[in-house]
Design a protein around this motif. Sequence first.
Motif, PDB file in Angstrom:
ATOM      1  N   TYR A   1     -13.867  -2.110   8.105  1.00 33.89           N
ATOM      2  CA  TYR A   1     -13.000  -1.775   6.823  1.00 33.89           C
ATOM      3  C   TYR A   1     -12.233  -3.185   6.541  1.00 33.89           C
ATOM      4  N   GLU A   2     -11.819  -3.766   7.524  1.00 36.74           N
ATOM      5  CA  GLU A   2     -10.878  -4.968   7.251  1.00 36.74           C
ATOM      6  C   GLU A   2     -11.519  -6.260   6.571  1.00 36.74           C
ATOM      7  N   GLY A   3     -12.946  -6.115   6.755  1.00 38.92           N
ATOM      8  CA  GLY A   3     -13.908  -7.096   6.178  1.00 38.92           C
ATOM      9  C   GLY A   3     -13.990  -6.634   4.712  1.00 38.92           C
ATOM     10  N   ILE A   4     -14.289  -5.545   4.541  1.00 34.94           N
ATOM     11  CA  ILE A   4     -14.427  -5.054   3.218  1.00 34.94           C
ATOM     12  C   ILE A   4     -13.309  -5.200   2.092  1.00 34.94           C
ATOM     13  N   ALA A   5     -11.893  -4.927   2.902  1.00 37.60           N
ATOM     14  CA  ALA A   5     -10.816  -5.090   2.206  1.00 37.60           C
ATOM     15  C   ALA A   5     -10.640  -6.525   1.788  1.00 37.60           C
ATOM     16  N   ALA A   6     -11.031  -7.229   2.702  1.00 35.34           N
ATOM     17  CA  ALA A   6     -10.698  -8.830   2.193  1.00 35.34           C
ATOM     18  C   ALA A   6     -12.040  -9.313   1.456  1.00 35.34           C
ATOM     19  N   CYS A   7     -12.859  -8.240   1.199  1.00 32.03           N
ATOM     20  CA  CYS A   7     -14.099  -8.798   0.334  1.00 32.03           C
ATOM     21  C   CYS A   7     -14.715  -9.996   1.005  1.00 32.03           C
ATOM     22  N   GLU A   8     -14.863  -9.977   2.418  1.00 33.72           N
ATOM     23  CA  GLU A   8     -15.909 -10.923   2.987  1.00 33.72           C
ATOM     24  C   GLU A   8     -17.365 -10.716   2.715  1.00 33.72           C
ATOM     25  N   GLY A   9     -17.937 -12.041   2.621  1.00 34.81           N
ATOM     26  CA  GLY A   9     -19.485 -11.800   2.300  1.00 34.81           C
ATOM     27  C   GLY A   9     -19.971 -11.462   3.447  1.00 34.81           C
ATOM     28  N   SER A  10     -19.806 -11.793   4.692  1.00 36.30           N
ATOM     29  CA  SER A  10     -20.707 -11.445   5.841  1.00 36.30           C
ATOM     30  C   SER A  10     -19.536 -11.000   6.870  1.00 36.30           C
ATOM     31  N   ILE A  11     -19.885  -9.818   7.528  1.00 37.53           N
ATOM     32  CA  ILE A  11     -19.000  -9.389   8.513  1.00 37.53           C
ATOM     33  C   ILE A  11     -19.750  -9.198   9.952  1.00 37.53           C
ATOM     34  N   SER A  12     -19.428  -9.919  10.821  1.00 37.63           N
ATOM     35  CA  SER A  12     -20.029 -10.332  12.086  1.00 37.63           C
ATOM     36  C   SER A  12     -19.866  -8.705  13.049  1.00 37.63           C
TER      37      SER A  12
END
Length: 290
Positions: free
Chosen positions: A7-18
């Motif tokens: 959720y936090e990674g998508i909210a920050a529009c991260e390209g890759s989430i480990s």
Amino acid sequence: AVYNVLYEGIAACEGSISVQQYGVTMEEISGVMKKILYNCPEFFYLSNAYSYGYYMSGGIKYASSIIPSYLMSIEEITEANEFFESEVNRIAALAEQSWSDLEKVLFFHDYFAQQYCYDKNYYTGGADVIYDAYNFLKENTGVCMAYSLTMMAVFNKVGVKNTSAFNDGHIWNVVKIGDYYYHVDATWDDPIVNRSMYEDFFGLIEHNSFMKSDNAFVSLGYSTWECEYECNDTTYDNETLWSSSNAPFVITDEGWYYVDSENYKLMLYNENDTTTEEILNLGKWYVTGK
């Protein structure tokens, strides 16, 4: 934990989430991503397609990273989010803070069924079928996922606890009223009445799929679905105020004004003392001519 990380990674529009440290299988990741897609209207910019990295252990495929696919640039997301938040706030403000949760759910069920229409592109094979809350608010049309997500955003804003229920071909809302959960499907209650032209009928609102139990939804033809809560209370399954009404309710300080479509009467219901009063006998109108 992995839900929060994604959720936090998508909210920050991260390209890759480990996610490797969580030891989750690809099947589990699929379930988490589905939960995010179906319960996070604020992620209107998230595609349902994503890539992933994985590793094998004991013959089982585990996720090491998730690579989301975004439908907008950062700049576009920022601009779209301003519109999205503004519209959600505008619609949420239509409900009085003094209203009960049931009144809020009834009002917004009727509001979305009246003010928005089903995306006929889904039936006709047209391009750009709308599945997300942002474009639903922008274009005033969308399919069931758009209805559900947009209503979820508004329910969240006015403090009504809710989630989604879904199967392979449909998605709708589940709301908590008091101690129990109920199914609410504004899409099926916003009928396309002219199948040859796929036209909506402004003002026609059914309540067949409103405040129902699991058993009632099975009897209505809903196939097996996924939902984190069971809807076991049958209080509203049979005769209710709204079961005889094919028009929107109007909620005021005096009570709920509604049309009894079976008896052609304008009625007033007082939720505090549960009394019902006939206001006007409308009679049956006949339309003739071409």
